[in-house]
Write an enzyme that holds these catalytic residues in place. Structure first.
Site, mmCIF file in Angstrom:
data_model
loop_
_atom_site.group_PDB
_atom_site.id
_atom_site.type_symbol
_atom_site.label_atom_id
_atom_site.label_comp_id
_atom_site.label_asym_id
_atom_site.label_seq_id
_atom_site.Cartn_x
_atom_site.Cartn_y
_atom_site.Cartn_z
ATOM 1 N N SER A 12 0.887 -1.199 -0.182
ATOM 2 C CA SER A 12 0.139 -0.074 0.037
ATOM 3 C C SER A 12 0.621 1.345 0.099
ATOM 4 C CB SER A 12 -0.969 0.066 1.244
ATOM 5 O OG SER A 12 -1.971 -1.000 1.074
ATOM 6 N N ARG A 35 0.947 7.484 6.311
ATOM 7 C CA ARG A 35 0.214 6.771 7.062
ATOM 8 C C ARG A 35 -1.131 7.125 7.433
ATOM 9 N NH1 ARG A 35 2.597 2.325 11.045
ATOM 10 N NH2 ARG A 35 0.750 1.655 12.131
ATOM 11 N N HIS A 38 -2.616 5.986 3.961
ATOM 12 C CA HIS A 38 -3.065 4.633 3.899
ATOM 13 C C HIS A 38 -4.230 4.558 5.025
ATOM 14 C CE1 HIS A 38 -2.314 0.589 6.149
ATOM 15 N NE2 HIS A 38 -2.234 0.430 4.778
#
Length: 205
Positions: A12, A35, A38
Site C-alpha cells: 500500500s 500513514r 493509508h
C-alpha cells in the site's frame, strides 16, 4: 528497534509513493502523511496535515521519555494501544473515561480532557473526535507555564471542528493538525502510530 512492516501495508505504501505526486514534506513528515493516507485512502490529506516547527521531534522525545498519552475517546486509545504495548511503556489514558459526569456547559469528553490536562500538562494529547475538548485544551494551554509535549488535532465533523483547529493553529504549542472538516479516530491513530514507529527508529540509532 525497527518495526516489521506487514506485506500488505508495504504494498500500500508503494502505491501511495507512486500516486502522491510532488510534495515538499521532510522524511518524517512524509512518513506520517503516508500513514494517514493509508488509513483513509484519501490523498487530500496531503494538503491537510500541517506540522508546527519541531512538533515531530518533540513527540518522538516524549514517547521515548515515557510521557503519558491522553486521547479524547476510547476508540483512539484502542487504536494506539496495540502498537504502544509492543514498543514503549507510556501511560495511555482515555479522557472520556476519567469522569462519570460532565461539568455544567461542557461535554463529558471535554470535562475528562481538562482533568487529564491538570494532572498531566506535559502529556501528548490526541484528539480525533471532540472539537469542544480541543477548544478547551487550547484555552488552558494559552497562558500555561507547562505546555503539552504535542497536541494532535484531528477532530472530524461540522460543528466547532474548523474553529477548534484554527484556535490550535494560533496556540504556541507543538502540534500536528488536520485542517478543515476531515479527521477522525483513524486519522488521529495513524498520526500517533506513525510517530511511535519513528520513535522506535530514533531509539535504535
Amino acid at each position: 528497534m525497527n518495526l516489521p512492516i506487514h506485506p500488505i501495508m508495504e504494498q500500500s505504501f508503494a502505491v501511495i509513493d507512486r500516486e502522491i505526486g510532488g510534495h515538499e514534506f521532510e522524511r518524517d513528515e512524509y512518513a506520517i502523511v503516508r500513514r494517514v493516507i493509508h488509513s483513509t485512502a484519501d490523498f487530500e490529506f496531503k494538503h491537510l496535515v500541517k506540522f508546527s516547527p519541531n512538533a515531530i521531534a518533540s513527540g518522538i522525545s516524549a514517547l521515548i521519555e515515557g510521557v503519558p498519552i491522553v486521547t479524547d475517546v476510547g476508540m483512539v486509545k484502542q487504536g494506539i494501544a496495540g502498537l504502544l504495548s509492543r514498543t514503549f511503556n507510556n501511560q495511555l489514558i482515555s479522557a472520556v473515561s476519567q469522569v462519570e459526569e460532565a461539568l455544567p456547559g461542557k461535554t463529558r469528553t471535554e470535562t475528562g480532557l481538562l482533568k487529564c490536562y491538570r494532572e498531566f500538562p506535559h502529556a501528548i494529547f490526541v484528539i480525533g473526535n471532540a472539537p469542544t475538548a480541543l477548544l478547551s485544551l487550547c484555552q488552558e494551554v494559552k497562558n500555561a507555564d507547562i505546555k503539552p509535549a504535542l497536541i494532535i488535532g484531528a477532530p472530524v465533523g461540522f460543528i466547532s471542528v474548523v474553529e477548534s483547529k484554527t484556535v490550535l493553529a494560533q496556540t504556541s504549542v507543538h502540534q500536528i493538525c488536520v485542517e478543515g472538516r476531515k479527521g477522525g479516530s483513524s486519522v488521529a491513530v495513524a498520526i500517533l502510530n506513525a510517530l511511535i514507529t519513528l520513535a522506535c527508529e530514533a531509539n535504535s540509532n
